[in-house]
Structures are given as C-alpha cells and as structure tokens.
Design a protein around this motif. Structure first.
Motif, PDB file in Angstrom:
ATOM      1  N   VAL A   7      -7.933  11.114  -3.751  1.00  0.00           N
ATOM      2  CA  VAL A   7      -6.651  11.387  -3.274  1.00  0.00           C
ATOM      3  C   VAL A   7      -6.665  12.875  -2.785  1.00  0.00           C
ATOM      4  O   VAL A   7      -7.783  13.600  -3.202  1.00  0.00           O
ATOM      5  N   THR A  45       1.658   6.474  -6.841  1.00  0.00           N
ATOM      6  CA  THR A  45       0.585   7.455  -7.071  1.00  0.00           C
ATOM      7  C   THR A  45       0.631   8.969  -7.081  1.00  0.00           C
ATOM      8  O   THR A  45       0.451   9.691  -7.685  1.00  0.00           O
ATOM      9  N   SER A  46       1.407   9.211  -5.803  1.00  0.00           N
ATOM     10  CA  SER A  46       1.672  10.558  -5.583  1.00  0.00           C
ATOM     11  C   SER A  46       2.872  11.132  -6.373  1.00  0.00           C
ATOM     12  O   SER A  46       2.770  12.242  -6.820  1.00  0.00           O
ATOM     13  N   ASP A 106       2.253   1.677  -3.354  1.00  0.00           N
ATOM     14  CA  ASP A 106       1.155   2.261  -4.247  1.00  0.00           C
ATOM     15  C   ASP A 106       0.962   3.772  -4.073  1.00  0.00           C
ATOM     16  O   ASP A 106       0.943   4.377  -5.021  1.00  0.00           O
ATOM     17  N   ALA A 107       1.083   4.093  -2.843  1.00  0.00           N
ATOM     18  CA  ALA A 107       0.808   5.576  -2.377  1.00  0.00           C
ATOM     19  C   ALA A 107       1.997   6.467  -3.011  1.00  0.00           C
ATOM     20  O   ALA A 107       1.713   7.437  -3.295  1.00  0.00           O
ATOM     21  N   SER A 160      -1.336  14.137  -2.772  1.00  0.00           N
ATOM     22  CA  SER A 160      -0.925  13.156  -1.390  1.00  0.00           C
ATOM     23  C   SER A 160      -2.106  12.064  -1.117  1.00  0.00           C
ATOM     24  O   SER A 160      -3.224  11.970  -2.042  1.00  0.00           O
ATOM     25  N   THR A 161      -2.020  11.228  -0.341  1.00  0.00           N
ATOM     26  CA  THR A 161      -2.865  10.005   0.029  1.00  0.00           C
ATOM     27  C   THR A 161      -3.293  10.284   1.318  1.00  0.00           C
ATOM     28  O   THR A 161      -2.532  10.489   2.296  1.00  0.00           O
ATOM     29  N   TRP A 216      -5.808   5.166   2.737  1.00  0.00           N
ATOM     30  CA  TRP A 216      -5.907   5.225   1.276  1.00  0.00           C
ATOM     31  C   TRP A 216      -5.402   3.902   0.710  1.00  0.00           C
ATOM     32  O   TRP A 216      -4.408   3.105   1.157  1.00  0.00           O
ATOM     33  N   THR A 217      -6.232   3.093  -0.343  1.00  0.00           N
ATOM     34  CA  THR A 217      -5.975   2.115  -1.175  1.00  0.00           C
ATOM     35  C   THR A 217      -6.058   2.579  -2.715  1.00  0.00           C
ATOM     36  O   THR A 217      -6.990   3.616  -2.883  1.00  0.00           O
ATOM     37  N   ARG A 234       0.688  -1.280   0.146  1.00  0.00           N
ATOM     38  CA  ARG A 234       0.048  -0.010   0.057  1.00  0.00           C
ATOM     39  C   ARG A 234       0.886   1.128   0.077  1.00  0.00           C
ATOM     40  O   ARG A 234       0.678   2.303  -0.720  1.00  0.00           O
TER      41      ARG A 234
END
Length: 220
Positions: free
Chosen positions: A186, A168-169, A164-165, A175-176, A180-181, A161
């Motif tokens: 976001v 993604t960021s 992933d965060a 930011s997450t 968050w998943t 996770r």
C-alpha cells in the motif's frame, strides 16, 4: 427583471458526504437506508428487469453474495420497475443461474431514489436508471460511485476490490495504488513538511519501499 434562485428539490450524491437518505418499497418490504448503519452498503441500479445484460449482472452479484457479506456489505438493487416485475424476474434469474437472490431490490417507480443519486441520465434514457454503483460506508458516508453505459455490464470483482481498498485504507490510514488487490503493498502518505522528509535509508529502516520522497510503499 431579476430571477430568484430556487433550492434543489432533491439531494445530491457527493463523495465523502452523507449519502442521500431514502425510504423505499423493495422485494423485502419497506426499507430505509438508515436501517443499515453499521454495515457497508453497495447500492446498484439497473435499467430494466427482463433484460439480458442486467440479468447476467444479477446472476453474478448473487453468486458473490457471501463475499460481500464477509466484508460486512449489504447489497441493494434498484430499477424503476414495480415489485411484481422484480419478483418475477428474480425467480427467472434464480432458475437460469441457479443462485438465490437474498438482497432487496428497490421498486423505484416514482424515480425518487434514482433522482437523489443521479441515476437518471437524459443522454442515456429518460425513463430508466442507468447502471450505477454507490458504495456507502458503515457511517452512512458515500465513498465511491461509478456510472456505466447501458450496454456495458459491470465487473463484480472490481466492486469487491474497491470495497477492500476503502476498508484497508480506513483501517491502516494508507492509500492503495493502481491495480491493488489485498496482500499487495500500500502507499504511505507523503510527508507534509520539510522536517518530515526522509532519506532512502531512513525510509527503508521503517520497512518502506522508497521510490521517491513522495512515493513510498509498505506491506501490511
């Protein structure tokens, strides 16, 4: 009498700085951290081979190898045991859990890598590396690190996770939020100037879920 300050003899692992570079003997032969530039790295230490909690962790990491690979992540294990102990233990884990371990495990007998990354914690043990996880991005920057007590096994889903965060960021400049998943909203960066402040209507027109001027989320 004056005392001259001495420079530290080992690198320090600090967030958002280049990860300490190492060369080490592993179950896959000699590796260097720089061999993995272009890939993300999850470096994780365990206290000792042939121990119960560590064995369950390795079995779990092995069962999730494909998920890490899908995220362009290279797993690297570490303890202060020797290569022969690692190889025997890996063979045993594969027999118990039915999972092939395809990632290298560092034999850090001289504790060089462990010291670089602060894995030796005297309050826990002076002869073993504590449970720790270091997430290094594809440019060699240390992005996250977590330390665990000896008697608490890690949650592999949480490590995935965090990867992933971070990815993604990086990709979307966001930011997450807590818990968050992937697929969940976001957090949008808050405005930095008075002129950038938005009304609820203006934010919603951009597709944001407006909660406060400093807390806006969106789905990507």
């Amino acid at each position: 009498m004056s005392m001259e300050l001495q420079s530290p003899t080992v690198s320090l692992a600090r967030l958002n700085e280049p990860a300490p570079v190492f060369e080490a003997i592993t179950t896959h032969g000699k590796i260097k951290l720089t061999d993995f530039l272009g890939k993300w790295v999850v470096l994780f230490s365990h206290p000792a081979d042939f121990t119960p909690v560590c064995s369950t962790e390795f079995g779990s990491f092995a069962s999730r190898q494909a998920e890490f690979a899908d995220r362009n992540v290279q797993l690297i294990g570490l303890s202060v045991d020797g290569v022969q102990a690692h190889l025997a233990w890996i063979h045993d884990i594969e027999s118990v859990f039915g999972q092939k371990i395809s990632f290298p495990v560092i034999a850090d007998l001289d504790m060089k890598v462990s010291s670089m990354y602060g894995m030796i914690q005297p309050g826990a043990s002076t002869t073993s590396a504590v449970r720790a996880v270091f997430i290094i991005d594809d440019k060699g920057i240390l992005r996250a690190m977590v330390y665990y007590p000896m008697n608490v096994g890690r949650n592999i889903s949480e490590i995935l996770r965090v990867v992933d965060a971070l990815q993604t960021s990086d990709k979307h400049g966001v930011s997450t939020p807590a818990d968050w998943t992937p697929g969940q909203p976001v957090v949008v960066a808050p405005p930095a100037t008075a002129s950038a402040l938005e009304t609820k209507e203006e934010a919603e027109a951009k597709g944001y879920d407006y909660k406060r001027w400093y807390l806006r989320t969106k789905t990507i």
